[in-house]
Design an enzyme around this catalytic site. Sequence first.
Site, mmCIF file in Angstrom:
data_model
loop_
_atom_site.group_PDB
_atom_site.id
_atom_site.type_symbol
_atom_site.label_atom_id
_atom_site.label_comp_id
_atom_site.label_asym_id
_atom_site.label_seq_id
_atom_site.Cartn_x
_atom_site.Cartn_y
_atom_site.Cartn_z
ATOM 1 N N ARG A 181 0.779 -1.160 0.021
ATOM 2 C CA ARG A 181 -0.175 -0.055 0.115
ATOM 3 C C ARG A 181 0.844 1.219 -0.046
ATOM 4 O O ARG A 181 0.556 2.175 -0.526
ATOM 5 C CB ARG A 181 -0.839 -0.014 1.320
ATOM 6 N N CYS A 238 -1.806 5.897 9.167
ATOM 7 C CA CYS A 238 -2.219 4.511 8.537
ATOM 8 C C CYS A 238 -3.240 4.894 7.320
ATOM 9 O O CYS A 238 -3.205 5.932 6.592
ATOM 10 C CB CYS A 238 -2.570 3.622 9.437
#
Length: 285
Positions: A181, A238
Amino acid sequence: MPGTEDLLVEADRLAVELDRADPPTLLDVRWRLAGPPGRDDYAAGHLPGAVFVDLDTALCGPPGYAGRHPLPDPAALQAALRAAGVRAGHPVVVYDGGDGMAAARAWWTLRWAGHRPVRLLHGGFPAWLAAGLPTSTAEPAPAPGDVQVRPGALPVLDAGEAARLAAADEGVLLDVRAAPRYRGETEPIDPVAGHVPGAVNLPAGEYVVEGRFPAADALRERFAAAGVADGVPVGAYCGSGVTAAQAVLALHVAGRPDAALYVGSWSNWVADPSRPVATGATPAG
């Protein structure tokens, strides 16, 4: 683990505390990003006396431009905590399904709200079961609490502050998402893949294993390898501020109570298409 007594509590120690005349307030915050609801787990069995508190609706604000798990409205948070029996100055213990992420966000939210005596059950509900301790399906009706929510007791970052920290010569912004990611190879949730330019990737699995934190010295070494030196400002993000709250807790264990949380995280960053996005394995992309 010396020095973490005000952050983490082991199951056997908690069992002793719960047997006292005035035990800690227990909050069950089990949660999964993709469901099913944590309340189903709570109904099937929980620590005796625990009250279920929903991460999405009680501990966070409504999803939107500010992110998928933005800061809660202080008045709404205070009402939810009082309904759960949280009392001013009285110890609280939070726990989740074992990965420690939802519990860490609950821990962070209470401390951000000015309620310092809150700890995380180390290892969560599985640790309680592994210790052979009892569970219950009874749902308690706690006396209303009197906690006062006073926001701002822990540092937060907005998008501009996160960008400045990532770009600073003396500062580290940690991206604690999985490496694919971060690199922009995949993005299963948010509409844009990549990372904040200048952010350093330190996936959560490299410093927390199955919801359990290593000793403080080991955490300090791992964070130092990512550039978190003594006195250097540090923040974490995050996808939506849940896993990053666990990083902030790990930094507290490592002796960095000044660590800041970018609450909106990537879900807020990409809400503005004018913000730059880096891809690749290095901070600059």
